[in-house]
Design a protein around this motif. Structure first.
Motif, PDB file in Angstrom:
ATOM      1  N   PRO A  30      -4.266   0.737  15.348  1.00  0.00           N
ATOM      2  CA  PRO A  30      -5.615   1.000  14.839  1.00  0.00           C
ATOM      3  C   PRO A  30      -5.555   1.713  13.488  1.00  0.00           C
ATOM      4  O   PRO A  30      -4.510   2.230  13.091  1.00  0.00           O
ATOM      5  CB  PRO A  30      -6.228   1.908  15.911  1.00  0.00           C
ATOM      6  CG  PRO A  30      -5.053   2.579  16.546  1.00  0.00           C
ATOM      7  CD  PRO A  30      -3.932   1.574  16.501  1.00  0.00           C
ATOM      8  N   SER A  31      -6.648   1.711  12.785  1.00  0.00           N
ATOM      9  CA  SER A  31      -6.717   2.357  11.477  1.00  0.00           C
ATOM     10  C   SER A  31      -6.297   3.821  11.577  1.00  0.00           C
ATOM     11  O   SER A  31      -6.724   4.546  12.477  1.00  0.00           O
ATOM     12  CB  SER A  31      -8.149   2.274  10.938  1.00  0.00           C
ATOM     13  OG  SER A  31      -8.264   2.939   9.702  1.00  0.00           O
ATOM     14  N   GLY A  32      -5.405   4.235  10.681  1.00  0.00           N
ATOM     15  CA  GLY A  32      -4.936   5.615  10.666  1.00  0.00           C
ATOM     16  C   GLY A  32      -3.680   5.842  11.491  1.00  0.00           C
ATOM     17  O   GLY A  32      -3.118   6.937  11.468  1.00  0.00           O
ATOM     18  N   GLN A  33      -3.239   4.819  12.216  1.00  0.00           N
ATOM     19  CA  GLN A  33      -2.022   4.939  13.024  1.00  0.00           C
ATOM     20  C   GLN A  33      -0.923   4.069  12.417  1.00  0.00           C
ATOM     21  O   GLN A  33      -1.159   2.923  12.051  1.00  0.00           O
ATOM     22  CB  GLN A  33      -2.292   4.519  14.473  1.00  0.00           C
ATOM     23  CG  GLN A  33      -1.086   4.627  15.402  1.00  0.00           C
ATOM     24  CD  GLN A  33      -0.422   5.985  15.402  1.00  0.00           C
ATOM     25  OE1 GLN A  33       0.604   6.197  14.763  1.00  0.00           O
ATOM     26  NE2 GLN A  33      -1.039   6.937  16.097  1.00  0.00           N
ATOM     27  N   GLU A  34       0.294   4.627  12.296  1.00  0.00           N
ATOM     28  CA  GLU A  34       1.394   3.893  11.678  1.00  0.00           C
ATOM     29  C   GLU A  34       2.562   3.661  12.618  1.00  0.00           C
ATOM     30  O   GLU A  34       3.564   3.072  12.221  1.00  0.00           O
ATOM     31  CB  GLU A  34       1.897   4.661  10.444  1.00  0.00           C
ATOM     32  CG  GLU A  34       0.879   4.826   9.336  1.00  0.00           C
ATOM     33  CD  GLU A  34       1.449   5.570   8.134  1.00  0.00           C
ATOM     34  OE1 GLU A  34       2.297   4.993   7.433  1.00  0.00           O
ATOM     35  OE2 GLU A  34       1.056   6.735   7.914  1.00  0.00           O
ATOM     36  N   ASP A  67       0.830  -1.207   0.000  1.00  0.00           N
ATOM     37  CA  ASP A  67       0.000   0.000   0.000  1.00  0.00           C
ATOM     38  C   ASP A  67       0.869   1.263   0.000  1.00  0.00           C
ATOM     39  O   ASP A  67       2.067   1.221   0.295  1.00  0.00           O
ATOM     40  CB  ASP A  67      -0.955   0.006   1.192  1.00  0.00           C
ATOM     41  CG  ASP A  67      -0.232   0.040   2.535  1.00  0.00           C
ATOM     42  OD1 ASP A  67       0.399   1.070   2.840  1.00  0.00           O
ATOM     43  OD2 ASP A  67      -0.288  -0.965   3.267  1.00  0.00           O
ATOM     44  N   ARG A  99      -1.239  -4.413  15.974  1.00  0.00           N
ATOM     45  CA  ARG A  99      -2.126  -3.810  16.967  1.00  0.00           C
ATOM     46  C   ARG A  99      -2.454  -2.346  16.658  1.00  0.00           C
ATOM     47  O   ARG A  99      -3.270  -1.733  17.351  1.00  0.00           O
ATOM     48  CB  ARG A  99      -1.500  -3.888  18.366  1.00  0.00           C
ATOM     49  CG  ARG A  99      -1.377  -5.300  18.905  1.00  0.00           C
ATOM     50  CD  ARG A  99      -0.935  -5.293  20.370  1.00  0.00           C
ATOM     51  NE  ARG A  99      -1.954  -4.683  21.218  1.00  0.00           N
ATOM     52  CZ  ARG A  99      -1.747  -3.615  21.999  1.00  0.00           C
ATOM     53  NH1 ARG A  99      -0.556  -3.023  22.030  1.00  0.00           N
ATOM     54  NH2 ARG A  99      -2.708  -3.131  22.747  1.00  0.00           N
ATOM     55  N   THR A 147       2.820   2.368   3.227  1.00  0.00           N
ATOM     56  CA  THR A 147       4.098   1.692   3.456  1.00  0.00           C
ATOM     57  C   THR A 147       5.197   2.342   2.624  1.00  0.00           C
ATOM     58  O   THR A 147       6.289   2.634   3.123  1.00  0.00           O
ATOM     59  CB  THR A 147       3.997   0.197   3.099  1.00  0.00           C
ATOM     60  OG1 THR A 147       3.008  -0.412   3.947  1.00  0.00           O
ATOM     61  CG2 THR A 147       5.337  -0.510   3.297  1.00  0.00           C
ATOM     62  N   CYS A 173       2.896  -3.827  15.071  1.00  0.00           N
ATOM     63  CA  CYS A 173       2.245  -3.235  13.896  1.00  0.00           C
ATOM     64  C   CYS A 173       0.816  -3.745  13.732  1.00  0.00           C
ATOM     65  O   CYS A 173      -0.086  -2.995  13.329  1.00  0.00           O
ATOM     66  CB  CYS A 173       3.056  -3.527  12.636  1.00  0.00           C
ATOM     67  SG  CYS A 173       4.669  -2.711  12.595  1.00  0.00           S
ATOM     68  N   ARG A 213      -2.975   7.023  20.315  1.00  0.00           N
ATOM     69  CA  ARG A 213      -3.517   5.736  19.836  1.00  0.00           C
ATOM     70  C   ARG A 213      -2.423   4.836  19.258  1.00  0.00           C
ATOM     71  O   ARG A 213      -2.674   3.995  18.412  1.00  0.00           O
ATOM     72  CB  ARG A 213      -4.640   5.961  18.808  1.00  0.00           C
ATOM     73  CG  ARG A 213      -5.846   6.679  19.369  1.00  0.00           C
ATOM     74  CD  ARG A 213      -6.848   7.120  18.312  1.00  0.00           C
ATOM     75  NE  ARG A 213      -7.411   6.000  17.587  1.00  0.00           N
ATOM     76  CZ  ARG A 213      -7.234   5.787  16.280  1.00  0.00           C
ATOM     77  NH1 ARG A 213      -6.454   6.608  15.580  1.00  0.00           N
ATOM     78  NH2 ARG A 213      -7.798   4.781  15.665  1.00  0.00           N
ATOM     79  N   ARG A 214      -1.199   5.008  19.743  1.00  0.00           N
ATOM     80  CA  ARG A 214      -0.103   4.140  19.347  1.00  0.00           C
ATOM     81  C   ARG A 214      -0.029   2.970  20.323  1.00  0.00           C
ATOM     82  O   ARG A 214      -0.053   3.189  21.544  1.00  0.00           O
ATOM     83  CB  ARG A 214       1.232   4.905  19.359  1.00  0.00           C
ATOM     84  CG  ARG A 214       1.284   6.066  18.392  1.00  0.00           C
ATOM     85  CD  ARG A 214       2.587   6.856  18.476  1.00  0.00           C
ATOM     86  NE  ARG A 214       2.752   7.540  19.755  1.00  0.00           N
ATOM     87  CZ  ARG A 214       3.617   8.522  19.975  1.00  0.00           C
ATOM     88  NH1 ARG A 214       4.403   8.939  18.986  1.00  0.00           N
ATOM     89  NH2 ARG A 214       3.713   9.088  21.160  1.00  0.00           N
TER      90      ARG A 214
END
Length: 237
Positions: free
Chosen positions: A129-133, A31, A127, A34, A125, A92-93
């Motif tokens: 949540p969506s939108g967190q890298e 994606d 764990r 990445t 990785c 949210r990390r």
């Protein structure tokens, strides 16, 4: 890394994608987020970012041919119970907790250890949540002595994270740091790339809980640091 607008950054990602797909067709499965992390890790230099990413694809095929590391491949390191996970910080990390004094240098086998690092980073990785890298790491050195010192393992961990998981570390809080660790740190520090160095923060023991609570709400903080959540072994995450 210089500041660029979002539109320019995604334009560079598109150019990078066009190039890496000609070099390795499997890049089509990756994606854009990445690709952006690899590009950012090389200060938006397409050539350098592409080189880093292509090396990652080759490494992933060789190191994780099944798509994941199984617990049976890392039993020695898992048995030391040195990496745990629990909760999320205020951004949210996901939180990763590592106990460096539980690492047994005398039993360390480098190839297995590298697989263990990959396993732990994959878990962190997964764990997100969506939108967190990114993830946040608490590196606890309580009880650390020269007998626990394993420079080769520390450098291998850094190289794995920086080369194959770029821009994944949000912050590393080093806590309960004994003075003697600083001699090891002076050896390790040159191996940390410039974009990562600023993410390592030494926490004053006298302000430990205060510092942790700046990033992590009490409801998400592990119990051993005055919070509400029990630590979960990495294999149970």
């Amino acid at each position: 890394m210089g500041t660029v607008d979002v539109e320019t950054e995604w334009f560079l990602v598109a150019k990078m994608r066009a190039f890496v797909e000609t070099q390795d067709p499997s890049a089509k499965e990756t994606d854009n987020f990445t690709l952006r992390r690899f590009l950012r890790a090389r200060d938006l230099d397409i050539e350098k970012g592409s080189s880093l990413f292509l090396k990652y694809l080759k490494w992933r095929r060789q190191t994780v041919p099944n798509g994941f590391i199984s617990e049976s491949e890392i039993q020695n390191d898992l048995s030391q119970r040195k990496v745990f996970t629990q909760g999320f910080d205020k951004a949210r990390r996901p939180i990763l907790v590592c106990f460096l004094a539980k690492h047994d240098y005398s039993k360390r086998h480098m190839e297995e250890f590298k697989r263990f690092v990959t396993y732990a980073l994959d878990k962190a990785c997964a764990r997100m949540p969506s939108g967190q890298e990114k993830f946040i790491c608490i590196a606890d050195l309580k009880g650390w002595t020269y007998g626990h010192c394993d420079i080769r393992a520390y450098i291998a961990s850094l190289e794995t994270m920086q080369s194959y998981y770029p821009e994944r570390l949000g912050k590393a809080l080093l806590i309960n740091v004994p003075g003697i660790f600083m001699k090891a740190w002076k050896i390790i520090y040159p191996f940390i790339d410039k974009n990562t160095k600023e993410k390592f923060i030494f926490v004053d023991n006298k302000k430990l809980q205060e510092a942790l609570l700046e990033d992590i709400h009490e409801s998400q903080l592990p119990e051993i640091y005055g919070g509400n959540l029990p630590l979960v072994p990495i294999e149970n995450a």
